[in-house]
Design a protein around this motif. Structure first.
Motif, short mmCIF file in Angstrom:
data_model
loop_
_atom_site.label_atom_id
_atom_site.label_comp_id
_atom_site.label_asym_id
_atom_site.label_seq_id
_atom_site.Cartn_x
_atom_site.Cartn_y
_atom_site.Cartn_z
N GLU A 124 9.03 -6.68 -9.78
CA GLU A 124 9.98 -7.44 -8.95
C GLU A 124 11.03 -6.56 -8.28
OE1 GLU A 124 9.67 -10.73 -8.38
OE2 GLU A 124 7.79 -10.51 -9.50
N PRO A 137 -0.62 -2.28 -2.41
CA PRO A 137 -0.76 -3.14 -3.60
C PRO A 137 -0.57 -2.40 -4.92
CG PRO A 137 -2.46 -3.65 -1.98
CD PRO A 137 -1.77 -2.43 -1.49
N ALA A 158 3.15 -1.77 -5.26
CA ALA A 158 3.84 -3.04 -5.49
C ALA A 158 3.66 -3.50 -6.93
CB ALA A 158 3.32 -4.09 -4.52
N ASP A 161 3.68 -1.81 5.17
CA ASP A 161 3.00 -2.80 4.33
C ASP A 161 3.89 -3.25 3.18
OD1 ASP A 161 0.80 -2.62 5.95
OD2 ASP A 161 -0.39 -1.40 4.55
N LEU A 162 4.57 -2.31 2.53
CA LEU A 162 5.45 -2.67 1.41
C LEU A 162 6.61 -3.54 1.88
CD1 LEU A 162 5.54 0.74 -0.50
CD2 LEU A 162 4.61 -1.43 -1.39
N THR A 169 6.71 -5.83 3.93
CA THR A 169 6.37 -7.24 4.14
C THR A 169 6.38 -8.03 2.84
OG1 THR A 169 3.98 -6.86 3.88
CG2 THR A 169 4.91 -6.60 6.11
N THR A 170 6.49 -7.32 1.70
CA THR A 170 6.38 -7.99 0.41
C THR A 170 7.68 -8.04 -0.38
OG1 THR A 170 5.77 -5.98 -0.82
CG2 THR A 170 3.99 -7.21 0.26
N ARG A 171 8.66 -7.20 -0.02
CA ARG A 171 9.88 -7.07 -0.82
C ARG A 171 10.92 -6.29 -0.02
NH1 ARG A 171 8.19 -5.24 -5.58
NH2 ARG A 171 6.10 -5.89 -4.96
#
Length: 506
Positions: free
Chosen positions: A428, A420, A423, A450-451, A453-455
């Motif tokens: 963006e 987090p 991120a 983990d990263l 999964t977000t971008r």
């Protein structure tokens, strides 16, 4: 102590010393005048090619046949490029490219760079078969994990170096590729039979001998089936029995640095080991086993050299070392120096010589693999994962930073941050994570997964590769090394570079 100038001079003829600074102190030249075989240059001796040429000229003005050695492997281990990284990819990338002629040409280019600066003995190539994926000291310094592949590229590297008049030194005999410890720090053990050594570790050394290699370097590793309780450097069965008698090598046997704990830890256990952690006693043991040229290491001063020479001289009077063995070693070293003595023409070429950057980039691209697609990784935040460094390589710059046109690069300690946090910093932007042996760090693996999964996330692996791949990553690039050229190739593949076509000149 033996007060015999003749024995002292004979002992000095078996030593590769070193000194601090970018100019040679008076004592370094005085030792050469007294017979010292030569000096090894390290990163602290080097600021640039013209300075190195001036330094070697200073040393060679004392004695033209001086051996001036260096560890210039390309890839992660570079002395000429220790401030920027090597303009040539290392062995793992060359092995991955799979073209021995390319390996020959890259090593010929390295030799040309060395010859132009007056260096005539390259302590390379590394010909270990890296069968242990967690090996902390070899890794990308190896051409690969298979003996046949390593043997092919070994022969090419030897021929490339020696085609330009620079002596090659195949290392680390009888093979450091199966170790899980670093011989700079302790004495590793390879628990393998002689049959395993002959099929797994020795083929590259046999190929080097067949290619006419002028020198072979010993490993400070223990192989109980061959060397008993001590390292190969002190083993007559390894150096004389296996390397000389079985493989037929007739050139100079050079020790790895005697200051390394893999040597001194054992030598210090010998009674009366009192000086510099046992280095003088290690020198005697190595000569007795069959070594010819003793690389002392980087931390060298005049008292240490004199202590080693005195111990060698003493050993010839108390039964530990015969004068004949000492004379034999000195003769082999003189033959090596005679073969490698630079010509007037090569010495005069330093001012106009430049590294072959185009060749280095071509080789780096061919030694790189790109999996997935990079289209969604435009204008990323680049995160370089902090990784440890080996004593063999030193703290050489690495990563994509020097090649980025506009992308921001930050340094990240994987187990001191969270997805987090990163991120939020990226906003963006997609993220590209760059590391070495990422698979060895659970924290780094989790951070990447983990990263992803977000971008959009891309990964650049610049160490010894593995089968690990983060499931959601857009692209995974393996450079097989962290040279300046390999960093540039990875940045190009991600469309992150400046408009230049070649890396910054080291």
């Amino acid at each position: 102590m033996v007060d015999d100038p003749g024995l002292r001079r004979l002992a000095l003829r078996t030593l590769l010393a070193a000194f601090p600074g970018t100019t040679a102190p008076d004592w370094a030249g005085d030792l050469l005048a007294d017979g010292l075989a030569g000096h090894t240059l390290f990163g602290g001796n080097i600021t640039g090619p013209e300075q190195v040429a001036k330094l070697t000229g200073q040393l060679r003005s004392v004695r033209p046949d001086t051996l001036i050695a260096i560890d210039e492997e390309g890839g992660d281990v570079t002395r000429l490029g220790h401030r920027t990284g090597s303009p040539y990819p290392g062995n793992a990338a060359l092995g991955a490219a799979g073209d021995p002629d390319l390996t020959r040409r890259v090593y010929a280019a390295i030799a040309a760079d060395l010859a132009a600066t007056g260096v005539n003995l390259n302590l390379a190539p590394t010909v270990d078969v890296n069968t242990e994926s967690t090996n902390p000291v070899i890794g990308t310094r190896a051409f690969g994990a298979g003996p046949a592949l390593v043997a092919r590229h070994t022969a090419a590297a030897v021929r490339g170096l020696q085609s330009r008049g620079v002596a090659a030194c195949a290392k680390h005999f009888p093979g450091h590729g199966a170790t899980v410890k670093d011989s700079h720090l302790e004495l590793p053990t390879v628990d393998a039979s002689l049959d395993v050594l002959r099929t797994r570790d020795l083929p590259p050394f046999a190929a080097a001998v067949e290619a006419g290699v002028r020198a072979v370097m010993t490993a400070h590793i223990r192989v109980p089936s061959l060397t008993g309780t001590g390292p190969a450097t002190f083993s007559r069965a390894a150096l004389t029995g296996l390397l000389r008698d079985e493989l037929g090598f007739q050139g100079a046997i050079i020790t790895d640095a005697l200051e390394m704990r893999g040597a001194t830890a054992f030598a210090s256990g010998i009674p009366q080991a009192t000086v510099a952690g046992g280095i003088p006693l290690a020198a005697v043991a190595a000569l007795s086993a069959g070594a010819d040229l003793l690389c002392i290491g980087a931390a060298v001063d005049l008292p240490l050299v004199e202590a080693i020479a005195a111990e060698i001289a003493l050993a010839t009077t108390d039964g530990r070392l015969s004068v004949h063995r000492l004379e034999e070693a000195a003769t082999r070293n003189a033959a090596l120096a005679a073969w490698a003595t630079p010509t007037t023409e090569s010495a005069a070429s330093s001012a106009s010589h430049r590294p072959d950057l185009a060749l280095g980039m071509s080789a780096a691209r061919r030694g790189m693999t790109v999996e997935g697609v990079v289209g969604r990784l435009r204008d990323p935040l680049v995160m370089r994962l902090v990784a440890g460094w080996s004593i063999a390589a030193g703290k050489v710059p690495w990563g994509l930073g020097p090649h980025l046109a506009t992308a921001e690069e930050i340094e990240v300690v994987a187990d001191e941050t969270s997805a987090p946090e990163l991120a939020a910093h990226a906003g963006e932007r997609p993220i590209v994570l760059v590391g070495r042996r990422i698979h060895n760090s659970p924290a780094a693996r989790k951070l990447i997964e983990d990263l992803a999964t977000t971008r959009p996330v891309g990964v650049v692996e610049m160490g010894w590769p593995s089968s690990w791949r983060p499931a959601a990553a857009e692209a995974f690039i393996v450079t097989h090394g962290a040279s300046l050229a390999s960093g540039r190739a990875a940045a190009e593949a991600l469309n992150l570079t400046t408009h230049e076509t070649q890396p910054t000149k080291p």
